[in-house]
Design a protein around this motif. Structure first.
Motif, PDB file in Angstrom:
ATOM      1  N   THR A   1      59.616  44.694  40.775  1.00 41.54           N
ATOM      2  CA  THR A   1      59.911  43.564  39.885  1.00 41.54           C
ATOM      3  C   THR A   1      58.676  42.772  39.482  1.00 41.54           C
ATOM      4  OG1 THR A   1      60.328  42.077  41.753  1.00 41.54           O
ATOM      5  CG2 THR A   1      62.235  43.292  40.845  1.00 41.54           C
ATOM      6  N   PHE A   2      57.518  43.119  40.015  1.00 35.11           N
ATOM      7  CA  PHE A   2      56.296  42.380  39.707  1.00 35.11           C
ATOM      8  C   PHE A   2      55.078  43.280  39.852  1.00 35.11           C
ATOM      9  CE2 PHE A   2      56.770  42.115  44.264  1.00 35.11           C
ATOM     10  CZ  PHE A   2      55.476  42.314  44.733  1.00 35.11           C
ATOM     11  N   TYR A   3      53.967  42.778  39.298  1.00 33.37           N
ATOM     12  CA  TYR A   3      52.664  43.414  39.473  1.00 33.37           C
ATOM     13  C   TYR A   3      51.695  42.344  39.950  1.00 33.37           C
ATOM     14  CZ  TYR A   3      54.834  47.117  36.830  1.00 33.37           C
ATOM     15  OH  TYR A   3      55.690  48.102  36.418  1.00 33.37           O
ATOM     16  N   ARG A   4      50.653  42.764  40.610  1.00 33.09           N
ATOM     17  CA  ARG A   4      49.620  41.824  41.068  1.00 33.09           C
ATOM     18  C   ARG A   4      48.613  41.601  39.946  1.00 33.09           C
ATOM     19  NH1 ARG A   4      47.573  45.239  45.917  1.00 33.09           N
ATOM     20  NH2 ARG A   4      47.017  46.240  44.017  1.00 33.09           N
ATOM     21  N   ALA A   5      48.045  40.418  39.886  1.00 32.60           N
ATOM     22  CA  ALA A   5      47.100  40.060  38.823  1.00 32.60           C
ATOM     23  C   ALA A   5      45.942  41.047  38.742  1.00 32.60           C
ATOM     24  CB  ALA A   5      46.575  38.642  39.046  1.00 32.60           C
ATOM     25  N   GLU A   6      45.480  41.532  39.875  1.00 28.23           N
ATOM     26  CA  GLU A   6      44.326  42.444  39.864  1.00 28.23           C
ATOM     27  C   GLU A   6      44.640  43.804  39.241  1.00 28.23           C
ATOM     28  OE1 GLU A   6      45.812  42.225  44.213  1.00 28.23           O
ATOM     29  OE2 GLU A   6      45.430  40.811  42.585  1.00 28.23           O
ATOM     30  N   ASP A   7      45.922  44.117  39.058  1.00 23.81           N
ATOM     31  CA  ASP A   7      46.314  45.372  38.417  1.00 23.81           C
ATOM     32  C   ASP A   7      46.568  45.217  36.919  1.00 23.81           C
ATOM     33  OD1 ASP A   7      46.251  46.995  40.741  1.00 23.81           O
ATOM     34  OD2 ASP A   7      48.167  46.155  41.374  1.00 23.81           O
ATOM     35  N   VAL A   8      46.450  43.997  36.408  1.00 20.37           N
ATOM     36  CA  VAL A   8      46.730  43.709  35.008  1.00 20.37           C
ATOM     37  C   VAL A   8      45.428  43.643  34.220  1.00 20.37           C
ATOM     38  CG1 VAL A   8      47.762  42.056  33.393  1.00 20.37           C
ATOM     39  CG2 VAL A   8      48.825  42.448  35.634  1.00 20.37           C
ATOM     40  N   LEU A   9      45.365  44.422  33.150  1.00 16.70           N
ATOM     41  CA  LEU A   9      44.177  44.455  32.295  1.00 16.70           C
ATOM     42  C   LEU A   9      44.332  43.536  31.080  1.00 16.70           C
ATOM     43  CD1 LEU A   9      41.453  45.879  31.796  1.00 16.70           C
ATOM     44  CD2 LEU A   9      42.715  47.635  30.560  1.00 16.70           C
ATOM     45  N   LEU A  10      45.567  43.414  30.589  1.00 20.41           N
ATOM     46  CA  LEU A  10      45.835  42.641  29.379  1.00 20.41           C
ATOM     47  C   LEU A  10      47.188  41.962  29.489  1.00 20.41           C
ATOM     48  CD1 LEU A  10      45.472  41.992  26.247  1.00 20.41           C
ATOM     49  CD2 LEU A  10      46.608  44.181  25.857  1.00 20.41           C
ATOM     50  N   VAL A  11      47.238  40.708  29.054  1.00 13.09           N
ATOM     51  CA  VAL A  11      48.490  39.964  28.927  1.00 13.09           C
ATOM     52  C   VAL A  11      48.632  39.570  27.467  1.00 13.09           C
ATOM     53  CG1 VAL A  11      49.662  37.793  29.465  1.00 13.09           C
ATOM     54  CG2 VAL A  11      48.485  39.018  31.267  1.00 13.09           C
ATOM     55  N   ALA A  12      49.840  39.748  26.914  1.00  9.61           N
ATOM     56  CA  ALA A  12      50.132  39.311  25.544  1.00  9.61           C
ATOM     57  C   ALA A  12      51.318  38.366  25.569  1.00  9.61           C
ATOM     58  CB  ALA A  12      50.420  40.513  24.650  1.00  9.61           C
ATOM     59  N   GLU A  13      51.172  37.249  24.898  1.00 12.42           N
ATOM     60  CA  GLU A  13      52.244  36.265  24.769  1.00 12.42           C
ATOM     61  C   GLU A  13      52.508  36.021  23.287  1.00 12.42           C
ATOM     62  OE1 GLU A  13      54.147  34.960  26.991  1.00 12.42           O
ATOM     63  OE2 GLU A  13      53.058  34.973  28.892  1.00 12.42           O
TER      64      GLU A  13
ATOM     65  N   PRO B   1      54.979  37.379  31.528  1.00 12.62           N
ATOM     66  CA  PRO B   1      54.401  37.513  30.178  1.00 12.62           C
ATOM     67  C   PRO B   1      55.283  38.407  29.307  1.00 12.62           C
ATOM     68  CG  PRO B   1      52.788  38.065  31.887  1.00 12.62           C
ATOM     69  CD  PRO B   1      54.112  37.929  32.558  1.00 12.62           C
ATOM     70  N   ASP B   2      55.136  38.252  27.998  1.00 11.24           N
ATOM     71  CA  ASP B   2      55.898  39.098  27.083  1.00 11.24           C
ATOM     72  C   ASP B   2      55.522  40.566  27.253  1.00 11.24           C
ATOM     73  OD1 ASP B   2      57.441  37.071  25.864  1.00 11.24           O
ATOM     74  OD2 ASP B   2      55.725  36.503  24.626  1.00 11.24           O
ATOM     75  N   LEU B   3      54.235  40.858  27.269  1.00 12.04           N
ATOM     76  CA  LEU B   3      53.738  42.225  27.476  1.00 12.04           C
ATOM     77  C   LEU B   3      52.551  42.188  28.419  1.00 12.04           C
ATOM     78  CD1 LEU B   3      53.533  43.809  23.885  1.00 12.04           C
ATOM     79  CD2 LEU B   3      55.182  44.361  25.654  1.00 12.04           C
ATOM     80  N   ILE B   4      52.421  43.239  29.215  1.00 11.22           N
ATOM     81  CA  ILE B   4      51.224  43.415  30.035  1.00 11.22           C
ATOM     82  C   ILE B   4      50.810  44.872  29.968  1.00 11.22           C
ATOM     83  CG2 ILE B   4      51.620  41.498  31.630  1.00 11.22           C
ATOM     84  CD1 ILE B   4      52.754  43.472  33.661  1.00 11.22           C
ATOM     85  N   VAL B   5      49.523  45.088  30.135  1.00 11.51           N
ATOM     86  CA  VAL B   5      48.997  46.439  30.319  1.00 11.51           C
ATOM     87  C   VAL B   5      48.465  46.478  31.741  1.00 11.51           C
ATOM     88  CG1 VAL B   5      47.242  48.108  29.627  1.00 11.51           C
ATOM     89  CG2 VAL B   5      48.473  46.782  27.887  1.00 11.51           C
ATOM     90  N   ILE B   6      48.956  47.469  32.482  1.00 11.38           N
ATOM     91  CA  ILE B   6      48.594  47.596  33.896  1.00 11.38           C
ATOM     92  C   ILE B   6      47.934  48.945  34.153  1.00 11.38           C
ATOM     93  CG2 ILE B   6      50.455  46.088  34.728  1.00 11.38           C
ATOM     94  CD1 ILE B   6      51.942  48.794  35.474  1.00 11.38           C
ATOM     95  N   ARG B   7      47.259  49.031  35.291  1.00 10.48           N
ATOM     96  CA  ARG B   7      46.759  50.322  35.758  1.00 10.48           C
ATOM     97  C   ARG B   7      47.968  51.142  36.220  1.00 10.48           C
ATOM     98  NH1 ARG B   7      43.322  46.478  36.749  1.00 10.48           N
ATOM     99  NH2 ARG B   7      41.110  46.783  36.369  1.00 10.48           N
ATOM    100  N   ALA B   8      47.990  52.426  35.903  1.00  7.36           N
ATOM    101  CA  ALA B   8      49.113  53.285  36.290  1.00  7.36           C
ATOM    102  C   ALA B   8      49.299  53.289  37.798  1.00  7.36           C
ATOM    103  CB  ALA B   8      48.886  54.701  35.770  1.00  7.36           C
ATOM    104  N   SER B   9      48.217  53.133  38.530  1.00  4.50           N
ATOM    105  CA  SER B   9      48.294  53.140  39.998  1.00  4.50           C
ATOM    106  C   SER B   9      49.077  51.940  40.544  1.00  4.50           C
ATOM    107  CB  SER B   9      46.896  53.167  40.599  1.00  4.50           C
ATOM    108  OG  SER B   9      46.151  52.036  40.178  1.00  4.50           O
ATOM    109  N   ALA B  10      49.312  50.923  39.732  1.00  6.59           N
ATOM    110  CA  ALA B  10      50.067  49.740  40.171  1.00  6.59           C
ATOM    111  C   ALA B  10      51.563  50.018  40.221  1.00  6.59           C
ATOM    112  CB  ALA B  10      49.799  48.568  39.235  1.00  6.59           C
TER     113      ALA B  10
END
Length: 153
Positions: free
Chosen positions: A63-75, A47-56
């Protein structure tokens, strides 16, 4: 592999949203740009931007984050990716249960942010706001971004 060049609008909209989010994010959240998100075994979009939990945040080489750690995706919609950004990607993010999705459109050089929230019943996104000029919301956290500042970038 060659990277497709991005239009000026795309890069400026990303910069505007990223800096605005950084100013307003709660301390337990982080914004990341163009990092992949593992949605499933064969699904790892960037995604262009993501908001994640800091614990992720596990490792500086991550190089990646898990979907369950993502709160917001922006495209940010680009002419080359219009169908993918508007149709396919929201379906993938919803299937993964990502709580919030923003689709950013270009309206004569100015961003319009369409904000969506994941609906548990339908397992899809429902629109909760269309933001022009000012992106002001309290969902999923307090955000206040002057979208007209894109002209200054």
């Amino acid at each position: 592999m060659f990277v497709t060049p991005q239009a000026s609008f795309h890069m400026r909209a990303l910069s505007l949203l990223e800096s605005g989010l950084r100013r307003t994010l709660p301390g337990d959240l982080r914004v990341r740009r163009e990092m992949s998100v593992v949605l499933g075994r064969a699904q790892r979009p960037e995604p262009d931007l993501i908001v994640i939990r800091a614990s992720a945040e596990q490792d500086p080489g991550q190089t990646f984050y898990r979907a369950e750690d993502v709160l917001l995706v922006a495209e940010v919609v680009s002419p080359e990716s219009r169908d993918r950004d508007r149709k396919r990607k929201p379906l993938l993010y919803a299937e993964a249960g990502i709580p919030h999705f923003w689709l950013v459109e270009n309206d004569s050089g100015h961003p319009v942010v369409n904000a969506y929230k994941f609906d548990e019943v339908t397992r899809s996104y429902v629109i909760i706001g269309v933001h022009q000029e000012i992106l002001k919301t309290s969902v999923p956290f307090t955000v206040d971004i002057d979208l007209t500042e894109i002209d200054l970038l």
